[in-house]
Design a protein around this motif. Sequence first.
Motif, PDB file in Angstrom:
ATOM      1  N   ALA A  73       0.836  -1.199   0.000  1.00 62.02           N
ATOM      2  CA  ALA A  73       0.000   0.000   0.000  1.00 62.02           C
ATOM      3  C   ALA A  73       0.873   1.252   0.000  1.00 62.02           C
ATOM      4  O   ALA A  73       0.559   2.240  -0.674  1.00 62.02           O
ATOM      5  N   ASP A  74       1.982   1.216   0.741  1.00 67.07           N
ATOM      6  CA  ASP A  74       2.913   2.345   0.770  1.00 67.07           C
ATOM      7  C   ASP A  74       3.501   2.587  -0.618  1.00 67.07           C
ATOM      8  O   ASP A  74       3.578   3.725  -1.082  1.00 67.07           O
ATOM      9  N   ASP A  90       2.129   1.708  -3.447  1.00 69.50           N
ATOM     10  CA  ASP A  90       1.036   2.203  -4.283  1.00 69.50           C
ATOM     11  C   ASP A  90       0.813   3.695  -4.056  1.00 69.50           C
ATOM     12  O   ASP A  90       0.581   4.452  -5.004  1.00 69.50           O
ATOM     13  N   CYS A  91       0.893   4.122  -2.797  1.00 67.35           N
ATOM     14  CA  CYS A  91       0.712   5.548  -2.486  1.00 67.35           C
ATOM     15  C   CYS A  91       1.832   6.382  -3.097  1.00 67.35           C
ATOM     16  O   CYS A  91       1.583   7.469  -3.616  1.00 67.35           O
ATOM     17  N   GLU A  92       3.062   5.880  -3.044  1.00 65.11           N
ATOM     18  CA  GLU A  92       4.175   6.593  -3.663  1.00 65.11           C
ATOM     19  C   GLU A  92       3.955   6.747  -5.165  1.00 65.11           C
ATOM     20  O   GLU A  92       4.291   7.775  -5.746  1.00 65.11           O
ATOM     21  N   LEU A 135       1.860   9.870  -5.979  1.00 67.73           N
ATOM     22  CA  LEU A 135       2.269  11.151  -5.400  1.00 67.73           C
ATOM     23  C   LEU A 135       2.021  12.340  -6.322  1.00 67.73           C
ATOM     24  O   LEU A 135       1.830  13.449  -5.842  1.00 67.73           O
ATOM     25  N   ALA A 174      -6.401  12.368  -6.370  1.00 70.78           N
ATOM     26  CA  ALA A 174      -5.597  11.838  -5.274  1.00 70.78           C
ATOM     27  C   ALA A 174      -6.491  11.190  -4.219  1.00 70.78           C
ATOM     28  O   ALA A 174      -6.187  10.103  -3.727  1.00 70.78           O
ATOM     29  N   LEU A 205      -6.166   7.242  -3.342  1.00 68.39           N
ATOM     30  CA  LEU A 205      -5.804   6.815  -1.993  1.00 68.39           C
ATOM     31  C   LEU A 205      -6.930   6.014  -1.338  1.00 68.39           C
ATOM     32  O   LEU A 205      -6.671   5.084  -0.579  1.00 68.39           O
ATOM     33  N   VAL A 237      -6.554   2.538  -2.692  1.00 66.96           N
ATOM     34  CA  VAL A 237      -5.410   1.869  -2.057  1.00 66.96           C
ATOM     35  C   VAL A 237      -5.792   1.398  -0.658  1.00 66.96           C
ATOM     36  O   VAL A 237      -5.504   0.256  -0.272  1.00 66.96           O
ATOM     37  N   LEU A 238      -6.456   2.251   0.103  1.00 66.88           N
ATOM     38  CA  LEU A 238      -6.859   1.900   1.460  1.00 66.88           C
ATOM     39  C   LEU A 238      -7.881   0.762   1.454  1.00 66.88           C
ATOM     40  O   LEU A 238      -7.757  -0.193   2.237  1.00 66.88           O
TER      41      LEU A 238
END
Length: 68
Positions: A32-33, A35-37, A40, A47, A51, A54-55
């Motif tokens: 998930a981290d 994916d968030c990157e 960006l 966004a 996000l 992703v969550l």
Amino acid sequence: MSSRRAPAVSHPSEDVLHSADDQRTAAILAQADLDCEAGLGLRGQDATAFLGRVLDDARARVAAAKRG
């Protein structure tokens, strides 16, 4: 007076189970981290939607890992 606590005693099988669950959860959170990157560069509603997906994906993967 000492502030040291006695070490917790648990059953080895519980330690292995928690360790495996913790490892799966850590792997899901790491993905998930990443994916968030990747998202960006997104701003505003894009966004927020990205996000949120992703969550939701991470939550679903954690729930699936706990089920079996």
